[in-house]
Every structure is written in structure tokens, then in C-alpha cells.
Design an enzyme around this catalytic site. Sequence first.
Site, mmCIF file in Angstrom:
data_model
loop_
_atom_site.group_PDB
_atom_site.id
_atom_site.type_symbol
_atom_site.label_atom_id
_atom_site.label_comp_id
_atom_site.label_asym_id
_atom_site.label_seq_id
_atom_site.Cartn_x
_atom_site.Cartn_y
_atom_site.Cartn_z
ATOM 1 N N CYS A 1 0.890 -1.157 0.000
ATOM 2 C CA CYS A 1 0.000 0.000 0.000
ATOM 3 C C CYS A 1 0.930 1.209 0.000
ATOM 4 O O CYS A 1 1.497 1.549 1.034
ATOM 5 C CB CYS A 1 -0.906 0.010 1.226
ATOM 6 S SG CYS A 1 -1.859 1.536 1.386
ATOM 7 N N SER B 1 -1.156 2.094 4.591
ATOM 8 C CA SER B 1 -0.712 0.785 5.071
ATOM 9 C C SER B 1 -1.835 -0.225 4.996
ATOM 10 O O SER B 1 -1.969 -1.075 5.871
ATOM 11 C CB SER B 1 -0.236 0.896 6.516
ATOM 12 O OG SER B 1 0.653 1.967 6.641
ATOM 13 N N CYS B 2 -2.659 -0.136 3.955
ATOM 14 C CA CYS B 2 -3.810 -1.036 3.832
ATOM 15 C C CYS B 2 -3.337 -2.485 3.808
ATOM 16 O O CYS B 2 -2.375 -2.819 3.110
ATOM 17 C CB CYS B 2 -4.604 -0.694 2.582
ATOM 18 S SG CYS B 2 -5.316 0.961 2.670
#
Lengths: 216, 205
Positions: B110, B114-115
Site C-alpha cells: 500500500c 498501510s492497507c
Amino acid sequence: MNGAHDCGGMMGFGPVAREENEPVFHAPWEARMFALMSAVGDVGGWTLDEDRSACESMRPGDYINTSYYEHWLHGAETLLQKHGLATLDEIRSGRAATPARPVTPTSAAAVWPAVTAHGSYQRKASVPARFRPGDMIRTRNIHPETHTRLPRYLRGQVGEVIASHGAHVFPDSNARGGGENPQWLYTIRFKASDIWGRESRDLIHADLWEPYLEAR
Amino acid sequence: MPHDGHHHDHDEGSELSPLALRVKALESLLVEKGYVDPEALDVLIDTYETKIGPRNGARVVAKAWADPEFAGWLKRDATAAIASLGYTGRQGEHMVALFNTPETHNMVVCTLCSCYPWPVLGLPPVWYKAMPYRSRAVIEPRQVLSEFGVSVPETREVRVWDSTAEVRYLVIPERPAGTEGWSEEQLAELVTRDSMIGTGLAKQP
């Protein structure tokens, strides 16, 4: 917003620092920050998109030099003030000086149902999809000053639609109080050689909303 | 300050770091205002420290290896297939499974934040959230992989997936040879967190 968070393709950060048997949290404050953001998010009245937008609104130098949960702390402090839940003086002192908004906080018993609930960001589409898998598109060359999920390194680039996910909540609108404004969401495949201008057989994919795309 | 964003604050002692103090003040305020229940905070932390983590994802992968029908379901509708094992919720609302093959190696990043698919992998490691991985995974994936000890032959395509929306990706690593007849429980032991991000391979038996 062309902020420091949008770092795909940036250089100079050095090697990836891995850690064997890494703990979930590295200090008690990280764990508390994680839990605080999750819990206050249930009652704060902001959206996940607004949350991301607040975390990435740090000054670029600060963003790069701080850790993940410091971004969350910045985001929480920003959102609490913006939504009138706390003042800066209260945040600094840790003591309430103004009346609280009456809300029902998530109870301990409600945590598990809340974090495991079936959710969805898909919404009913108001218009037919403009693209379908197999179509070639070009991403728009746009530079919004507000939150967007079209990374800089993928602007103005040719790609292929490989999947359609229906209409999803549109972050560019939802992050600034403009409502969910659902838009068609597609997975787009790019050639790494097109993006970086050097020979490569590799592919890069991103999930992009229809307003980011134009027919090629 | 380290430029990998990787901090170790030791606030076990009597002196709290400035950051720990700021978070402590925030918690005091939010509790006093009635916005958060301190017991709920403890439960949230325990949930992601002990209940929701990469063992969930390992079970998904092991079942995909052992059960072709489940693997097919995972390819068609990963959200439903994963939910059938009880893994649902925040940051896993829309799941896609990426199957590694002899021709393709998948890797997830990501770049914008911070997916990460929490219900199957838990919270992400620090390196996943830090600038070196986020900046480099899209421009030099093979070099990044080599730092993880993964050498992808030139004949194999690397497919990078930048998680820019609410779709979350789970890599299904290739099943190691020599595991014919293994139970799902045995197979799950071979599935590492990194192999499900695409920065590792399944362990060899």
C-alpha cells in the site's frame, strides 16, 4: 494531496528493515494509540477516508520522520478538534475543560462484534459503468489539493481494466465531508515498463475509481 | 531519528517518552469525556495481539491447497470463501486472493498508507508501513524480494498490487512439494505471514 505519504517510486529510503518475531506493538503507547483511534472512531462522526486524510496531512518532513502510530496520533488530535470533540488545550493537558458531547462509547462486550462485522464499501450505482474488463484506459493527470487515492506515479498512464468491483464509496468526496458519492471502482493493470521507462516484464495493479480514468 | 520509521520507545520505566505522554494525555481526556471505555481499549489490544493474526490466513491457504473446491471459491469470491471460515470484519470487507503459479509471483503493498487484510493477517509489521517498502515495492520489486531472500527467476512475472481502495489482497503461495496427503493443520504450519504478502514463500517440509 501531493504529500509525503504518496511515496510510490521515491528513492533513498534504504533497505527494508525486517525484524524476526516482531511483536504486534513495540511499546505500550502504540497499543493504546491503536485502541484509542479504533474506539473513538466509533463515536467521532468521521469516516475512514477522513481519518486517512488527517493522518497524511502532516508536514512532509514530519510524516517521513515519524512512525505509523505517530501518524495516527496526529490524525486523532486533528479530527477531535475538527469535529468539536476536544480543544487543543484539552488535548495538551489531558483534562476536560469543556462539556463533552453525549455519546455512547463502544463497550468491551461490543468490541468483537464491531471488529468482525460484515461491512461493505460497495453502494448502489447511480449510473452505468463506463468501462469493463479488457478496456484500455488512461489515468487522468490530476493533482487535487485534497485527499485522493490516485497515486502520483500512476497519473497520466495507460492501463487495462482487469476487474470491476461495482460502485464504491469515493474517498475524494467522502474524506472532505462531501458524502459517499459512490463511483465505479476498477482494478487497473499497468506495465512496469510503461511506468518506469525501463525494460521489465512485471505488472503493477491499482484499484482506481472511474473519475480517475478516461477512455484511451 | 531512524529513517525507517521504526521506533522503540521504552516506556516501561518511570520516565515516559514524550510520545507516550501525549498518548497518555489523550487517553485520560477521552476517558474523562466519556468517548472511550478503558476496558474496551484493553479488549481491542488483546483482540489484535492474540485473536486476529496470520494464523487465520494460514488456515485459508492450507484449505485452498487441500480442497480444490474451496480454492475455486476463493478465486471466484474470496470475501465469501474467507468468511465461511469465520474471518470477517474491518479491513477485510472486500477480499481478493492472488494465486502464485510457476509463471507469476504476486506481491502486495500500500504505497499511500498501510492497507492490509486485518481479518486474515492481523495488523501489519513495521516494515510494511514504513517508507522503504512502500516506496520501493512498485519500482524495484525484484530487489525488494531479494532482500527478503526471495529470488524470482527472470522467466517469472512479478505482479505488484497497490492497495489503493478498500479491496484487500491475500497471496496464496505455491504449495511446497512433498506435502501430498498432509492435513490442513500440518499444511498451515508451512504458511508464513510474509508468504501471504508475497515477500516470502511457504516453508519447505
